[in-house]
Motif scaffolding. Structure first.
Motif, PDB file in Angstrom:
ATOM      1  N   LYS A  84     -47.868 -31.462  20.631  1.00  0.00           N
ATOM      2  CA  LYS A  84     -47.098 -30.225  20.457  1.00  0.00           C
ATOM      3  C   LYS A  84     -45.810 -30.360  21.256  1.00  0.00           C
ATOM      4  N   ARG A  85     -44.714 -30.585  20.563  1.00  0.00           N
ATOM      5  CA  ARG A  85     -43.465 -30.912  21.246  1.00  0.00           C
ATOM      6  C   ARG A  85     -42.394 -29.862  20.977  1.00  0.00           C
ATOM      7  N   GLU A  86     -41.534 -29.702  21.974  1.00  0.00           N
ATOM      8  CA  GLU A  86     -40.398 -28.792  21.889  1.00  0.00           C
ATOM      9  C   GLU A  86     -39.169 -29.515  22.435  1.00  0.00           C
ATOM     10  N   THR A  87     -38.001 -29.089  22.007  1.00  0.00           N
ATOM     11  CA  THR A  87     -36.757 -29.662  22.509  1.00  0.00           C
ATOM     12  C   THR A  87     -36.246 -28.825  23.675  1.00  0.00           C
ATOM     13  N   VAL A  88     -36.018 -29.486  24.798  1.00  0.00           N
ATOM     14  CA  VAL A  88     -35.501 -28.806  25.979  1.00  0.00           C
ATOM     15  C   VAL A  88     -34.290 -29.571  26.516  1.00  0.00           C
ATOM     16  N   ARG A  89     -33.548 -28.908  27.378  1.00  0.00           N
ATOM     17  CA  ARG A  89     -32.394 -29.521  28.024  1.00  0.00           C
ATOM     18  C   ARG A  89     -32.858 -30.147  29.331  1.00  0.00           C
ATOM     19  N   ILE A  90     -32.734 -31.464  29.460  1.00  0.00           N
ATOM     20  CA  ILE A  90     -33.176 -32.168  30.663  1.00  0.00           C
ATOM     21  C   ILE A  90     -32.048 -32.156  31.694  1.00  0.00           C
ATOM     22  N   ARG A  91     -32.313 -31.537  32.847  1.00  0.00           N
ATOM     23  CA  ARG A  91     -31.374 -31.447  33.961  1.00  0.00           C
ATOM     24  C   ARG A  91     -29.959 -31.036  33.510  1.00  0.00           C
ATOM     25  N   ASN A  92     -29.939 -30.143  32.506  1.00  0.00           N
ATOM     26  CA  ASN A  92     -28.669 -29.604  32.001  1.00  0.00           C
ATOM     27  C   ASN A  92     -27.719 -30.691  31.492  1.00  0.00           C
ATOM     28  N   ARG A  93     -28.279 -31.848  31.073  1.00  0.00           N
ATOM     29  CA  ARG A  93     -27.436 -32.960  30.660  1.00  0.00           C
ATOM     30  C   ARG A  93     -27.630 -33.375  29.216  1.00  0.00           C
ATOM     31  N   TYR A  94     -28.877 -33.438  28.765  1.00  0.00           N
ATOM     32  CA  TYR A  94     -29.133 -33.923  27.415  1.00  0.00           C
ATOM     33  C   TYR A  94     -30.417 -33.290  26.883  1.00  0.00           C
ATOM     34  N   ASP A  95     -30.506 -33.173  25.551  1.00  0.00           N
ATOM     35  CA  ASP A  95     -31.687 -32.603  24.906  1.00  0.00           C
ATOM     36  C   ASP A  95     -32.733 -33.684  24.668  1.00  0.00           C
ATOM     37  N   ALA A  96     -33.996 -33.308  24.802  1.00  0.00           N
ATOM     38  CA  ALA A  96     -35.080 -34.264  24.567  1.00  0.00           C
ATOM     39  C   ALA A  96     -36.295 -33.527  24.023  1.00  0.00           C
ATOM     40  N   SER A  97     -37.052 -34.214  23.199  1.00  0.00           N
ATOM     41  CA  SER A  97     -38.314 -33.694  22.689  1.00  0.00           C
ATOM     42  C   SER A  97     -39.394 -33.972  23.729  1.00  0.00           C
ATOM     43  N   VAL A  98     -40.034 -32.917  24.213  1.00  0.00           N
ATOM     44  CA  VAL A  98     -40.970 -33.059  25.334  1.00  0.00           C
ATOM     45  C   VAL A  98     -42.316 -32.428  24.985  1.00  0.00           C
ATOM     46  N   PRO A  99     -43.379 -32.855  25.661  1.00  0.00           N
ATOM     47  CA  PRO A  99     -44.693 -32.237  25.454  1.00  0.00           C
ATOM     48  C   PRO A  99     -44.744 -30.816  26.011  1.00  0.00           C
ATOM     49  N   THR A 100     -45.804 -30.104  25.664  1.00  0.00           N
ATOM     50  CA  THR A 100     -45.929 -28.689  26.008  1.00  0.00           C
ATOM     51  C   THR A 100     -47.111 -28.446  26.941  1.00  0.00           C
ATOM     52  N   VAL A 101     -46.885 -27.656  27.963  1.00  0.00           N
ATOM     53  CA  VAL A 101     -47.967 -27.199  28.824  1.00  0.00           C
ATOM     54  C   VAL A 101     -48.691 -26.072  28.083  1.00  0.00           C
ATOM     55  N   VAL A 102     -49.971 -26.295  27.757  1.00  0.00           N
ATOM     56  CA  VAL A 102     -50.719 -25.341  26.941  1.00  0.00           C
ATOM     57  C   VAL A 102     -51.843 -24.660  27.712  1.00  0.00           C
ATOM     58  N   GLY A 103     -52.115 -25.126  28.931  1.00  0.00           N
ATOM     59  CA  GLY A 103     -53.176 -24.542  29.745  1.00  0.00           C
ATOM     60  C   GLY A 103     -52.989 -24.917  31.196  1.00  0.00           C
ATOM     61  N   ALA A 104     -53.947 -24.511  32.028  1.00  0.00           N
ATOM     62  CA  ALA A 104     -53.870 -24.851  33.450  1.00  0.00           C
ATOM     63  C   ALA A 104     -53.878 -26.374  33.614  1.00  0.00           C
ATOM     64  N   VAL A 105     -52.922 -26.900  34.369  1.00  0.00           N
ATOM     65  CA  VAL A 105     -52.845 -28.353  34.545  1.00  0.00           C
ATOM     66  C   VAL A 105     -53.818 -28.799  35.624  1.00  0.00           C
ATOM     67  N   SER A 106     -54.426 -29.957  35.412  1.00  0.00           N
ATOM     68  CA  SER A 106     -55.354 -30.524  36.385  1.00  0.00           C
ATOM     69  C   SER A 106     -55.385 -32.032  36.214  1.00  0.00           C
ATOM     70  N   ARG A 107     -55.933 -32.695  37.182  1.00  0.00           N
ATOM     71  CA  ARG A 107     -55.993 -34.158  37.212  1.00  0.00           C
ATOM     72  C   ARG A 107     -57.461 -34.572  37.161  1.00  0.00           C
ATOM     73  N   PRO A 108     -57.963 -34.978  35.998  1.00  0.00           N
ATOM     74  CA  PRO A 108     -59.384 -35.318  35.895  1.00  0.00           C
ATOM     75  C   PRO A 108     -59.770 -36.584  36.647  1.00  0.00           C
ATOM     76  N   LYS A 109     -58.809 -37.471  36.849  1.00  0.00           N
ATOM     77  CA  LYS A 109     -59.097 -38.711  37.575  1.00  0.00           C
ATOM     78  C   LYS A 109     -57.779 -39.245  38.142  1.00  0.00           C
ATOM     79  N   SER A 110     -57.879 -40.223  39.016  1.00  0.00           N
ATOM     80  CA  SER A 110     -56.676 -40.826  39.591  1.00  0.00           C
ATOM     81  C   SER A 110     -55.870 -41.498  38.488  1.00  0.00           C
ATOM     82  N   VAL A 111     -54.552 -41.575  38.697  1.00  0.00           N
ATOM     83  CA  VAL A 111     -53.649 -42.106  37.687  1.00  0.00           C
ATOM     84  C   VAL A 111     -53.205 -43.526  38.032  1.00  0.00           C
TER      85      VAL A 111
END
Length: 342
Positions: A84-111
């Motif tokens: 689920k992607r939306e276009t946002v302005r990254i650091r007020n410099r350029y537009d990019a298609s980015v993923p969407t936060v759809v629920g509470a964020v958590s870390r199921p395991k180390s990255v």
């Protein structure tokens, strides 16, 4: 760190051509499955060897196991939908298609912990690991759950702290948080961004660093720099509060930038990673040019707190250019180190 003027990099190094497309930022992998896992480790070993041969004292992984300095971390979290992607302005410099936060964020395991253990096994030198900072993470997403940049940043800060503590346990000596967003969103950085960064670093015995630069040498960044005038004074807006923060090391861009060197005085007392290598050009600095940058910085930071480094990551550069720049950094620092010792 007992070495005077210990050298390090801001983060990324170019990937080998057999792993990803050369001179392309955030290029897709050329391998898959077990071949990709082995290829990433091979590339990490090469990155370590390049740094070691160049005389770099604090080694990183060159971000060889990561496709993107922010989203590779976010991909492993729950609560973010990459389909689920939306276009946002990254650091007020350029537009990019980015993923969407759809629920509470958590870390199921180390990255990155297994990668960090692998890096630790390659060397007995100090090692540094880079993580995206909370404010830069929220600037790379569309939020349809928290509807608050601050609330999302604090949620990420807690997740980053979990990861950082495990990296420390894996033998990482310095945990660096990348916060280029601090150079754009000054009010937010001062109101809650620096506090969220401190939350990410809370309780660590390893040293902590924050890297604030003007970005990779890509067109969106170089075009933005042309709008900043004859002096780049963005650091002036956040450095006073960073000087009072619990973060140990401040990383900034110096070489070929229009940042007035005296702004380093604003973080007097902190250790400072001084960017003495320009990552936005293929021209390799001479050792004397590196030395000149470091000598100028020594007017504003004590020698025992100066860490010669690169302005930013070098992922988009040709590997030969990056190796040349690493060697110039190591040799230039050695010149000034000898002068100080004399």
């Amino acid at each position: 760190m007992t070495t005077l003027l210990p050298t390090t990099t801001a983060g990324s190094l170019p990937k080998p051509a057999w792993l990803a497309q050369p001179e392309t930022l955030w290029s897709p992998w050329k391998l898959s499955g077990e071949d990709l896992a082995a290829g990433k480790q091979d590339a990490l070993r090469l990155a370590v060897d390049d740094q070691r041969q160049a005389g770099i004292d604090i080694l990183g992984d060159g971000e060889q196991t990561r496709q993107h300095f922010v989203t590779t971390f976010i991909e492993q979290l729950d609560g973010v939908d990459f389909e689920k992607r939306e276009t946002v302005r990254i650091r007020n410099r350029y537009d990019a298609s980015v993923p969407t936060v759809v629920g509470a964020v958590s870390r199921p395991k180390s990255v990155f912990v297994e990668d960090a253990r692998f890096l630790r096994a390659q060397t007995d030198r100090p090692i540094k690991w880079t993580l995206p900072g909370p404010m830069t993470m929220i600037d790379t997403l569309y939020d349809s759950h928290y509807w608050s940049r601050e609330k999302l940043a604090w949620a990420f800060a807690g997740i980053l702290n979990e990861e950082a503590r495990e990296l420390e346990a894996a033998g990482v000596d310095i945990v660096q948080f990348d916060e280029p967003a601090f150079n754009v969103f000054f009010d937010e950085a001062n109101d809650w961004g620096i506090a969220a960064l401190e939350r990410a670093a809370e309780g660590l015995k390893a040293e902590t660093a924050v890297h604030i630069c003007y970005g990779y040498g890509i067109k969106a960044n170089t075009d933005w720099k042309q709008t900043l005038g004859s002096e780049w004074r963005q650091y002036e807006r956040t450095f006073p509060n960073l000087q009072k923060s619990a973060i140990d090391i401040i990383s900034l861009e110096c070489r070929n930038s229009r940042v007035p060197m005296e702004l380093i005085e604003l973080v007097r007392g902190k250790k400072v990673m001084v960017g003495a290598i320009d990552v936005a050009t293929h021209s390799v600095e001479t050792t004397e040019e590196v030395a000149e940058t470091l000598r100028a910085a020594l007017a504003y930071v004590d020698a025992d707190k100066l860490y010669p480094a690169t302005n930013c990551g070098m992922a988009p550069l040709p590997r030969a250019v990056a190796r040349g720049k690493l060697k110039a950094l190591g040799a230039g620092a050695a010149i000034v180190r000898a002068e100080l010792s004399a």
